[in-house]
Design a protein around this motif. Sequence first.
Motif, PDB file in Angstrom:
ATOM      1  N   MET A 253      80.464  69.554  54.176  1.00 36.87           N
ATOM      2  CA  MET A 253      81.470  70.072  53.258  1.00 36.87           C
ATOM      3  C   MET A 253      82.774  70.390  54.000  1.00 36.87           C
ATOM      4  O   MET A 253      83.871  70.313  53.408  1.00 36.87           O
ATOM      5  N   GLN A 254      82.681  70.773  55.267  1.00 41.31           N
ATOM      6  CA  GLN A 254      83.889  71.023  56.041  1.00 41.31           C
ATOM      7  C   GLN A 254      84.734  69.757  56.137  1.00 41.31           C
ATOM      8  O   GLN A 254      85.974  69.801  56.032  1.00 41.31           O
ATOM      9  N   GLN A 255      84.065  68.627  56.318  1.00 37.91           N
ATOM     10  CA  GLN A 255      84.784  67.343  56.343  1.00 37.91           C
ATOM     11  C   GLN A 255      85.443  67.057  54.987  1.00 37.91           C
ATOM     12  O   GLN A 255      86.558  66.548  54.927  1.00 37.91           O
ATOM     13  N   LEU A 256      84.739  67.421  53.921  1.00 36.43           N
ATOM     14  CA  LEU A 256      85.298  67.241  52.577  1.00 36.43           C
ATOM     15  C   LEU A 256      86.535  68.124  52.384  1.00 36.43           C
ATOM     16  O   LEU A 256      87.563  67.664  51.870  1.00 36.43           O
ATOM     17  N   PHE A 257      86.456  69.389  52.813  1.00 41.14           N
ATOM     18  CA  PHE A 257      87.574  70.328  52.660  1.00 41.14           C
ATOM     19  C   PHE A 257      88.804  69.839  53.433  1.00 41.14           C
ATOM     20  O   PHE A 257      89.934  70.011  52.975  1.00 41.14           O
ATOM     21  N   GLU A 258      88.556  69.273  54.597  1.00 39.09           N
ATOM     22  CA  GLU A 258      89.687  68.816  55.425  1.00 39.09           C
ATOM     23  C   GLU A 258      90.422  67.640  54.791  1.00 39.09           C
ATOM     24  O   GLU A 258      91.611  67.424  55.072  1.00 39.09           O
TER      25      GLU A 258
END
Length: 260
Positions: A253-258
């Motif tokens: 999800m961190q990759q998605l947020f970025e």
Amino acid sequence: MAKKNESISVEEKLRALYDLQLIDSRVDEIRNVRGELPLEVQDLEDEVLGLKTRMDKLKTDVETINFEIAAKKNLIEESKALMKKYAEQQKNVRNSREFNSLSKEIEFQELEIQLAEKNIKEFKAQIEQKKEVVSETKEKLNERENHLKHKKGELDAILAETEKEEKALLKKSEEFEEKIEERLVQAYKRIRHNVKNGLAVVPVERGASGGSFFTIPPQVQVEIASRKKIITDEHSGRILVDPLLAEEEQDKMQQLFEKI
């Protein structure tokens, strides 16, 4: 109507629920930041308003004092006119009693003039003092207005940025809800509503439910790690996931947020 994705595995449901939680927590975080940001601007607006009110009062005070000075000047002219009048009357008095009476009136008017002149001097000193305060207040007002303008611009930019991110995240939240059957979504929302920090799905941390001090029995931890059924914390009602699953989904999800 049941959702078509009821056939997905429990592990997939847990991952989808935790992903949904991560997205919604990010939205909560954005809203909390946005809720705090306007406070500084509001304080500055209040301060500017207070300074403007003070400026208006000072100007009104100066106008009032000038009115008082004009009134005292008029009184001086009236006293001078009376003194002249009494002096003329003294030339036609019939006895010393009348002369002395007029002399006392002239002396009284002289005292009135002296007092009025003293008042005028004091009023002028007050005006000079207030002019200094006006100058200081005006300088401070200009500085605070410039600061307010800068902060408003900064706030508008941040709000525009967070609003864009929030809309994108809310769309993602809806997409992830579609991956979960309706009854679980409703349960998730109910738990989120009932807990203070909005965390409905939490990982097991150091043998306890995330954010809790109540220990989870080892056999229950084994069940959670097996990902064969959805398990809730008996104390808080939160849905529990194992630490490894949580870590994997957090990275994803961190990759998605970025990208948002």
